[in-house]
Design a protein around this motif. Sequence first.
Motif, PDB file in Angstrom:
ATOM      1  N   ARG A  54       0.825  -1.215   0.000  1.00 15.46           N
ATOM      2  CA  ARG A  54       0.000   0.000   0.000  1.00 15.46           C
ATOM      3  C   ARG A  54       0.857   1.261   0.000  1.00 15.46           C
ATOM      4  NH1 ARG A  54      -5.412   1.584   2.014  1.00 15.46           N
ATOM      5  NH2 ARG A  54      -5.226   3.770   2.570  1.00 15.46           N
ATOM      6  N   ASP A  55       1.939   1.249   0.762  1.00 13.82           N
ATOM      7  CA  ASP A  55       2.814   2.425   0.819  1.00 13.82           C
ATOM      8  C   ASP A  55       3.475   2.691  -0.531  1.00 13.82           C
ATOM      9  OD1 ASP A  55       2.219   2.839   3.491  1.00 13.82           O
ATOM     10  OD2 ASP A  55       3.860   1.533   4.167  1.00 13.82           O
ATOM     11  N   VAL A  56       3.870   1.627  -1.197  1.00 16.06           N
ATOM     12  CA  VAL A  56       4.481   1.777  -2.524  1.00 16.06           C
ATOM     13  C   VAL A  56       3.454   2.319  -3.511  1.00 16.06           C
ATOM     14  CG1 VAL A  56       5.537   0.522  -4.440  1.00 16.06           C
ATOM     15  CG2 VAL A  56       6.157  -0.050  -2.091  1.00 16.06           C
ATOM     16  N   ALA A  57       2.228   1.831  -3.437  1.00 19.27           N
ATOM     17  CA  ALA A  57       1.180   2.301  -4.342  1.00 19.27           C
ATOM     18  C   ALA A  57       0.878   3.775  -4.105  1.00 19.27           C
ATOM     19  CB  ALA A  57      -0.082   1.457  -4.167  1.00 19.27           C
ATOM     20  N   VAL A  58       0.830   4.196  -2.844  1.00 17.42           N
ATOM     21  CA  VAL A  58       0.567   5.600  -2.526  1.00 17.42           C
ATOM     22  C   VAL A  58       1.712   6.474  -3.021  1.00 17.42           C
ATOM     23  CG1 VAL A  58       0.323   7.239  -0.613  1.00 17.42           C
ATOM     24  CG2 VAL A  58      -0.957   5.105  -0.599  1.00 17.42           C
ATOM     25  N   ARG A  59       2.939   6.012  -2.859  1.00 16.24           N
ATOM     26  CA  ARG A  59       4.101   6.773  -3.320  1.00 16.24           C
ATOM     27  C   ARG A  59       4.076   6.921  -4.847  1.00 16.24           C
ATOM     28  NH1 ARG A  59       8.326   3.533  -1.843  1.00 16.24           N
ATOM     29  NH2 ARG A  59       7.555   3.697   0.264  1.00 16.24           N
ATOM     30  N   ARG A  60       3.741   5.839  -5.554  1.00 12.98           N
ATOM     31  CA  ARG A  60       3.655   5.905  -7.021  1.00 12.98           C
ATOM     32  C   ARG A  60       2.556   6.862  -7.469  1.00 12.98           C
ATOM     33  NH1 ARG A  60       3.848  -0.451  -8.753  1.00 12.98           N
ATOM     34  NH2 ARG A  60       5.995  -0.857  -8.145  1.00 12.98           N
ATOM     35  N   LEU A  61       1.408   6.802  -6.801  1.00 14.24           N
ATOM     36  CA  LEU A  61       0.301   7.686  -7.146  1.00 14.24           C
ATOM     37  C   LEU A  61       0.675   9.142  -6.909  1.00 14.24           C
ATOM     38  CD1 LEU A  61      -2.643   8.058  -8.013  1.00 14.24           C
ATOM     39  CD2 LEU A  61      -3.284   7.795  -5.619  1.00 14.24           C
ATOM     40  N   GLY A  62       1.318   9.422  -5.776  1.00 14.05           N
ATOM     41  CA  GLY A  62       1.751  10.783  -5.484  1.00 14.05           C
ATOM     42  C   GLY A  62       2.744  11.293  -6.511  1.00 14.05           C
ATOM     43  N   HIS A  63       3.667  10.442  -6.918  1.00 11.89           N
ATOM     44  CA  HIS A  63       4.656  10.824  -7.929  1.00 11.89           C
ATOM     45  C   HIS A  63       3.976  11.114  -9.267  1.00 11.89           C
ATOM     46  CE1 HIS A  63       8.485  11.072  -9.947  1.00 11.89           C
ATOM     47  NE2 HIS A  63       8.112  10.133 -10.803  1.00 11.89           N
ATOM     48  N   ALA A  64       3.002  10.299  -9.630  1.00 15.07           N
ATOM     49  CA  ALA A  64       2.311  10.494 -10.906  1.00 15.07           C
ATOM     50  C   ALA A  64       1.475  11.768 -10.881  1.00 15.07           C
ATOM     51  CB  ALA A  64       1.423   9.286 -11.202  1.00 15.07           C
ATOM     52  N   LEU A  65       0.882  12.090  -9.735  1.00 16.16           N
ATOM     53  CA  LEU A  65       0.059  13.294  -9.645  1.00 16.16           C
ATOM     54  C   LEU A  65       0.893  14.573  -9.627  1.00 16.16           C
ATOM     55  CD1 LEU A  65      -2.679  12.154  -7.116  1.00 16.16           C
ATOM     56  CD2 LEU A  65      -2.920  12.518  -9.575  1.00 16.16           C
ATOM     57  N   GLU A  66       2.152  14.478  -9.193  1.00 18.33           N
ATOM     58  CA  GLU A  66       3.015  15.653  -9.148  1.00 18.33           C
ATOM     59  C   GLU A  66       3.547  16.044 -10.516  1.00 18.33           C
ATOM     60  OE1 GLU A  66       6.049  14.712  -6.366  1.00 18.33           O
ATOM     61  OE2 GLU A  66       4.773  15.053  -4.612  1.00 18.33           O
ATOM     62  N   LYS A  67       3.540  15.140 -11.464  1.00 21.63           N
ATOM     63  CA  LYS A  67       4.067  15.430 -12.793  1.00 21.63           C
ATOM     64  C   LYS A  67       3.217  16.481 -13.483  1.00 21.63           C
ATOM     65  CE  LYS A  67       6.172  11.039 -14.042  1.00 21.63           C
ATOM     66  NZ  LYS A  67       6.124   9.948 -15.015  1.00 21.63           N
ATOM     67  N   ASP A  68       3.894  17.381 -14.203  1.00 22.00           N
ATOM     68  CA  ASP A  68       3.177  18.360 -15.015  1.00 22.00           C
ATOM     69  C   ASP A  68       2.755  17.694 -16.313  1.00 22.00           C
ATOM     70  OD1 ASP A  68       3.448  20.378 -13.192  1.00 22.00           O
ATOM     71  OD2 ASP A  68       5.326  21.123 -14.053  1.00 22.00           O
ATOM     72  N   LEU A  69       1.547  17.969 -16.714  1.00 18.20           N
ATOM     73  CA  LEU A  69       1.068  17.418 -17.974  1.00 18.20           C
ATOM     74  C   LEU A  69       1.630  18.241 -19.125  1.00 18.20           C
ATOM     75  CD1 LEU A  69      -2.665  16.732 -17.096  1.00 18.20           C
ATOM     76  CD2 LEU A  69      -0.800  15.098 -17.255  1.00 18.20           C
ATOM     77  N   PRO A  70       1.947  17.613 -20.229  1.00 20.14           N
ATOM     78  CA  PRO A  70       2.447  18.378 -21.386  1.00 20.14           C
ATOM     79  C   PRO A  70       1.349  19.280 -21.927  1.00 20.14           C
ATOM     80  CG  PRO A  70       2.084  16.084 -21.979  1.00 20.14           C
ATOM     81  CD  PRO A  70       1.874  16.188 -20.500  1.00 20.14           C
ATOM     82  N   ARG A  71       1.756  20.465 -22.302  1.00 22.31           N
ATOM     83  CA  ARG A  71       0.782  21.413 -22.840  1.00 22.31           C
ATOM     84  C   ARG A  71       0.474  21.042 -24.281  1.00 22.31           C
ATOM     85  NH1 ARG A  71      -0.403  25.455 -19.454  1.00 22.31           N
ATOM     86  NH2 ARG A  71       1.161  25.962 -17.906  1.00 22.31           N
ATOM     87  N   ALA A  72      -0.791  21.116 -24.604  1.00 22.90           N
ATOM     88  CA  ALA A  72      -1.222  20.801 -25.962  1.00 22.90           C
ATOM     89  C   ALA A  72      -1.051  22.041 -26.830  1.00 22.90           C
ATOM     90  CB  ALA A  72      -2.669  20.341 -25.965  1.00 22.90           C
ATOM     91  N   ASP A  73      -0.585  21.846 -28.045  1.00 24.40           N
ATOM     92  CA  ASP A  73      -0.475  22.952 -28.981  1.00 24.40           C
ATOM     93  C   ASP A  73      -1.871  23.396 -29.388  1.00 24.40           C
ATOM     94  OD1 ASP A  73       2.271  22.771 -28.904  1.00 24.40           O
ATOM     95  OD2 ASP A  73       2.369  21.381 -30.588  1.00 24.40           O
ATOM     96  N   PRO A  74      -2.036  24.703 -29.620  1.00 22.57           N
ATOM     97  CA  PRO A  74      -3.359  25.152 -30.061  1.00 22.57           C
ATOM     98  C   PRO A  74      -3.704  24.540 -31.411  1.00 22.57           C
ATOM     99  CG  PRO A  74      -1.777  26.945 -30.171  1.00 22.57           C
ATOM    100  CD  PRO A  74      -1.087  25.789 -29.515  1.00 22.57           C
ATOM    101  N   VAL A  75      -4.931  24.160 -31.547  1.00 22.72           N
ATOM    102  CA  VAL A  75      -5.385  23.505 -32.767  1.00 22.72           C
ATOM    103  C   VAL A  75      -5.719  24.565 -33.800  1.00 22.72           C
ATOM    104  CG1 VAL A  75      -7.131  21.987 -33.755  1.00 22.72           C
ATOM    105  CG2 VAL A  75      -6.290  21.584 -31.443  1.00 22.72           C
ATOM    106  N   VAL A  76      -5.131  24.421 -34.972  1.00 22.89           N
ATOM    107  CA  VAL A  76      -5.419  25.340 -36.064  1.00 22.89           C
ATOM    108  C   VAL A  76      -6.596  24.767 -36.836  1.00 22.89           C
ATOM    109  CG1 VAL A  76      -4.520  26.415 -38.134  1.00 22.89           C
ATOM    110  CG2 VAL A  76      -3.007  26.014 -36.197  1.00 22.89           C
ATOM    111  N   ARG A  77      -7.671  25.517 -36.872  1.00 27.83           N
ATOM    112  CA  ARG A  77      -8.856  25.037 -37.569  1.00 27.83           C
ATOM    113  C   ARG A  77      -8.751  25.382 -39.044  1.00 27.83           C
ATOM    114  NH1 ARG A  77     -14.139  24.510 -34.361  1.00 27.83           N
ATOM    115  NH2 ARG A  77     -14.667  23.958 -36.476  1.00 27.83           N
ATOM    116  N   LEU A  78      -8.906  24.397 -39.860  1.00 30.82           N
ATOM    117  CA  LEU A  78      -8.894  24.614 -41.292  1.00 30.82           C
ATOM    118  C   LEU A  78     -10.270  25.074 -41.738  1.00 30.82           C
ATOM    119  CD1 LEU A  78      -6.953  21.424 -42.392  1.00 30.82           C
ATOM    120  CD2 LEU A  78      -6.049  23.731 -42.080  1.00 30.82           C
ATOM    121  N   ARG A  79     -10.276  25.828 -42.813  1.00 32.95           N
ATOM    122  CA  ARG A  79     -11.545  26.306 -43.340  1.00 32.95           C
ATOM    123  C   ARG A  79     -12.366  25.109 -43.795  1.00 32.95           C
ATOM    124  NH1 ARG A  79     -14.008  28.640 -48.181  1.00 32.95           N
ATOM    125  NH2 ARG A  79     -12.563  27.451 -49.440  1.00 32.95           N
ATOM    126  N   GLU A  80     -13.615  25.101 -43.383  1.00 29.37           N
ATOM    127  CA  GLU A  80     -14.479  23.984 -43.746  1.00 29.37           C
ATOM    128  C   GLU A  80     -14.854  24.077 -45.216  1.00 29.37           C
ATOM    129  OE1 GLU A  80     -17.796  23.349 -41.235  1.00 29.37           O
ATOM    130  OE2 GLU A  80     -16.643  23.761 -39.429  1.00 29.37           O
TER     131      GLU A  80
END
Length: 74
Positions: free
Chosen positions: A34-60
């Motif tokens: 359980r302690d290992v699982a909590v440590r892994r979860l905490g580590h995963a939650l601390e990571k910054d998510l990569p920023r998504a590039d703005p989507v360029v909308r093409l003319r329909e």
Amino acid sequence: MDILLWLVPPLVVTFGAMLWVTWLGRARRGEVDRDVAVRRLGHALEKDLPRADPVVRLRERSTGIAVRPTRDAS
């Protein structure tokens, strides 16, 4: 009704195989501390998510009816 009795053995074998595979899959699964699982979860939650590039909308594209230009009948 006799024809349906022919289906019983394949159904029993299929159900037995499903139970066997399920049991084999669970047997290899180890317990995680359980302690290992909590440590892994905490580590995963601390990571910054990569920023998504703005989507360029093409003319329909037009969905209207295509009209050909008239030909000059000369």
